[in-house]
Enzyme design. Structure first.
Site, PDB file in Angstrom:
ATOM      1  N   LYS A   1      10.646  62.964  77.585  1.00 34.17           N
ATOM      2  CA  LYS A   1      10.000  63.659  78.702  1.00 34.17           C
ATOM      3  C   LYS A   1       9.916  63.131  79.750  1.00 34.17           C
ATOM      4  O   LYS A   1       9.589  62.102  79.713  1.00 34.17           O
ATOM      5  CB  LYS A   1       8.394  63.942  77.995  1.00 34.17           C
ATOM      6  CG  LYS A   1       7.667  64.765  78.964  1.00 34.17           C
ATOM      7  CD  LYS A   1       6.264  65.042  78.139  1.00 34.17           C
ATOM      8  CE  LYS A   1       5.248  65.492  79.303  1.00 34.17           C
ATOM      9  NZ  LYS A   1       5.089  64.698  80.172  1.00 34.17           N
TER      10      LYS A   1
ATOM     11  N   ASP B   1       7.753  62.707  83.090  1.00 39.73           N
ATOM     12  CA  ASP B   1       6.147  62.475  83.278  1.00 39.73           C
ATOM     13  C   ASP B   1       5.898  63.651  83.965  1.00 39.73           C
ATOM     14  O   ASP B   1       6.738  64.049  84.955  1.00 39.73           O
ATOM     15  CB  ASP B   1       5.713  60.984  83.858  1.00 39.73           C
ATOM     16  CG  ASP B   1       4.278  60.873  83.426  1.00 39.73           C
ATOM     17  OD1 ASP B   1       3.330  61.539  84.080  1.00 39.73           O
ATOM     18  OD2 ASP B   1       4.165  60.273  82.248  1.00 39.73           O
ATOM     19  N   GLU B   2       4.703  64.102  84.079  1.00 38.17           N
ATOM     20  CA  GLU B   2       4.266  65.310  84.958  1.00 38.17           C
ATOM     21  C   GLU B   2       4.250  65.136  86.393  1.00 38.17           C
ATOM     22  O   GLU B   2       4.697  66.009  87.240  1.00 38.17           O
ATOM     23  CB  GLU B   2       2.823  65.882  84.670  1.00 38.17           C
ATOM     24  CG  GLU B   2       1.812  64.862  84.946  1.00 38.17           C
ATOM     25  CD  GLU B   2       1.329  63.933  83.697  1.00 38.17           C
ATOM     26  OE1 GLU B   2       0.509  63.329  83.712  1.00 38.17           O
ATOM     27  OE2 GLU B   2       2.527  63.597  82.974  1.00 38.17           O
TER      28      GLU B   2
ATOM     29  N   LYS C   1       8.083  55.805  80.221  1.00 38.47           N
ATOM     30  CA  LYS C   1       7.140  55.009  81.335  1.00 38.47           C
ATOM     31  C   LYS C   1       7.991  53.992  81.914  1.00 38.47           C
ATOM     32  O   LYS C   1       9.081  53.603  81.142  1.00 38.47           O
ATOM     33  CB  LYS C   1       6.027  54.521  80.438  1.00 38.47           C
ATOM     34  CG  LYS C   1       5.072  55.530  79.768  1.00 38.47           C
ATOM     35  CD  LYS C   1       4.267  56.441  80.492  1.00 38.47           C
ATOM     36  CE  LYS C   1       3.453  57.548  79.771  1.00 38.47           C
ATOM     37  NZ  LYS C   1       2.687  58.378  80.604  1.00 38.47           N
TER      38      LYS C   1
ATOM     39  N   SER D   1      -0.242  64.286  72.619  1.00 42.52           N
ATOM     40  CA  SER D   1       0.169  63.361  73.271  1.00 42.52           C
ATOM     41  C   SER D   1      -0.866  62.346  74.017  1.00 42.52           C
ATOM     42  O   SER D   1      -1.816  62.915  74.508  1.00 42.52           O
ATOM     43  CB  SER D   1       1.002  63.794  74.299  1.00 42.52           C
ATOM     44  OG  SER D   1       1.402  62.887  75.229  1.00 42.52           O
TER      45      SER D   1
ATOM     46  N   HIS E   1       3.197  71.164  80.723  1.00 41.93           N
ATOM     47  CA  HIS E   1       2.244  70.063  80.835  1.00 41.93           C
ATOM     48  C   HIS E   1       1.087  70.781  81.524  1.00 41.93           C
ATOM     49  O   HIS E   1       1.299  71.548  82.501  1.00 41.93           O
ATOM     50  CB  HIS E   1       2.873  68.939  81.514  1.00 41.93           C
ATOM     51  CG  HIS E   1       1.867  67.631  81.568  1.00 41.93           C
ATOM     52  ND1 HIS E   1       0.771  67.432  82.389  1.00 41.93           N
ATOM     53  CD2 HIS E   1       1.968  66.713  80.795  1.00 41.93           C
ATOM     54  CE1 HIS E   1       0.112  66.610  81.885  1.00 41.93           C
ATOM     55  NE2 HIS E   1       1.130  65.882  81.117  1.00 41.93           N
TER      56      HIS E   1
END
Length: 465
Positions: free
Chosen positions: A191, A193-194, A165, A369, A284
């Site tokens: 990861k 983000d989607e 983030k 998550s 995701h």
């Protein structure tokens, strides 16, 4: 002409309460809310008809095929406890109605036009039984749980992740820096983000390069295998595969896809590529709540989870039970078992309407998550067990001292919980005590405990039985 034109009730053809289901049938449980005045048998039969061979009137070409062989059948109807005008309609579909190895085709039939049907006020697909004969036409997850553990050389504990983030706006170099800090601190994965694909502020190729650099640097320092889910989701299938190919060339272990927005056809193609090329695939579920959150209309997530296991993915987001996103405990554990286990017994108390045999299709790791932090660690370890990925985005990056100490805090908390569990302690009762003890010798964990000691996301779950 020899055929009787006109409109007749669906239930005359498609409601067959004495039908014995076959081992090769695909079985569906629908929650049906008929319009006032429509009897449940007619509503259930209408669902069976419109999602298989039927149309609104008798047609001449019905005589050219064998309806008995190809029609869907509503074989049982039961009222939903506590709801006035809702019924569970069970429908059996002959196997020949579906193309082999195509989740896309299966859904086009079963959850296609029928959901816009006027005689129904609402319709929800609660569960599907996929027969072994159909399961066997799918490759399924590229690698599965055991192969993943062997690739990563990590056993006996849940894996730890972190979504980078702010999800949008970082440059590729700063993004890679955040990845490096988290992995160095003790996480197994970071990861994308989607919604990080390839935007003006960070093009995909630059991100892939800097993340790969971060990965190798962290691996060299820690002596552990690390991964970063590189999001290969793109506007076309060709572009998606191009990104996956580049990831493979960089030698990274795992890529990622948004399977609902990307679509099942794209997802299955990517899963095949991943198996052929030794890449793990993280999935995701962006957009799932649009489809699954209404209690009386849509598709329950357990069906979307089954579909993903068929289409292919090694990880899938599946709620937390304790964080900021929807998920009732028993129901969540029901579809977590459907993702991981080889054989799952029917259990209505967990929302599982059918016994499901996956006939050795590899399993999928559930990913918890969303709004979780160190105080949740004992509960998460107990609820999800070893075969899971616990992902702390804000719960890592929000640490007052930065990303690496945030990662340290999570790893220490996890190792403490796993050790306590292995010593036979009760995580549900003694969880807070276990975390407090561990924080005495880990200043990073102590700081995290202090920041998040008051945070709760407590609302009634929508997803009840």
């Amino acid at each position: 002409v020899g055929f009787k034109a006109g409109v007749k009730d669906y239930k005359l053809t498609y409601y067959t309460p004495d039908y014995e289901t076959k081992d090769t049938d695909i079985l569906a449980a629908f929650r049906v809310t008929p319009q006032p005045g429509v009897p449940p048998e007619e509503a259930g039969a209408a669902v069976a008809a419109e999602s298989s061979t039927g149309t609104w009137t008798t047609v001449w070409t019905d005589g050219l095929t064998s309806l008995d062989r190809y029609k869907g059948r509503c074989y049982h109807i039961e009222p939903v406890a506590g709801e006035e005008n809702q019924f569970i309609a069970y429908v059996a579909y002959p196997l020949d109605l579906f193309e082999e190895g195509s989740v896309t085709n299966m859904f086009t039939s079963i959850v296609g036009n029928v959901f816009g049907f006027k005689a129904l006020r609402a319709l929800r697909l609660e569960d599907l039984r996929i027969p072994p004969a159909y399961v066997k036409t799918f490759q399924g997850p590229p690698h599965g749980i055991q192969v993943e553990r062997d690739k990563l050389n990590k056993y006996g504990r849940p894996l730890l992740g972190c979504t980078i983030k702010p999800k949008l706006g970082l440059s590729a170099k700063n993004y890679g820096r955040a990845v490096y800090e988290c992995l160095r601190g003790g996480l197994d994965f970071t990861k994308d983000d989607e919604n990080v694909n390839s935007q003006p502020f960070m093009r995909w190729r630059d991100r892939f390069l800097f993340c790969a650099e971060a990965l190798y640097k962290a691996q060299a320092e820690t002596g552990e295998i690390k991964g970063h889910y590189l999001n290969a989701t793109a506007g076309t299938c060709e572009e998606m595969i191009k990104r996956a190919v580049f990831a493979r060339e960089l030698g990274v272990p795992i890529v990622m896809h948004d399977y609902l927005t990307g679509g099942f056809t794209a997802n299955t193609s990517l899963a095949h590529y991943c198996r052929d090329n030794g890449l793990l695939l993280h999935i995701h579920r962006a957009m799932h709540a649009v489809i699954d959150r209404q209690k009386n209309h849509g598709i329950h997530f357990r069906v979307l989870a089954k579909a993903l296991r068929m289409s292919g993915g090694d990880h899938i987001h599946s709620g937390t039970v304790v964080g900021k996103l929807e998920g009732e405990r028993e129901i969540t554990l029901g579809f977590v078992d459907l993702l991981r286990d080889d054989f799952i017994e029917k259990d209505r108390s967990r929302g599982i309407y059918f016994t499901q045999d996956w006939v050795s299709l590899p399993g999928v790791l559930p990913v918890a998550s969303g709004g979780i932090h160190v105080w949740h660690m004992p509960a998460l370890t107990e609820i999800f067990g070893d075969d899971s990925v616990l992902q702390f985005g804000g719960g890592t990056l929000g640490h007052p001292w930065g990303n690496a100490p945030g990662a340290v805090a999570n790893r220490v908390a996890l190792e403490a919980c796993v050790q306590a569990r292995n010593e036979g302690r009760d995580l549900a009762r003694e969880g807070n005590e276990i975390i407090r003890e561990a924080s005495k010798w880990s200043p990073e964990l102590a700081a995290a405990c202090e920041v998040w000691k008051e945070i709760k996301f407590e609302f009634e779950a929508m997803d009840t039985l």
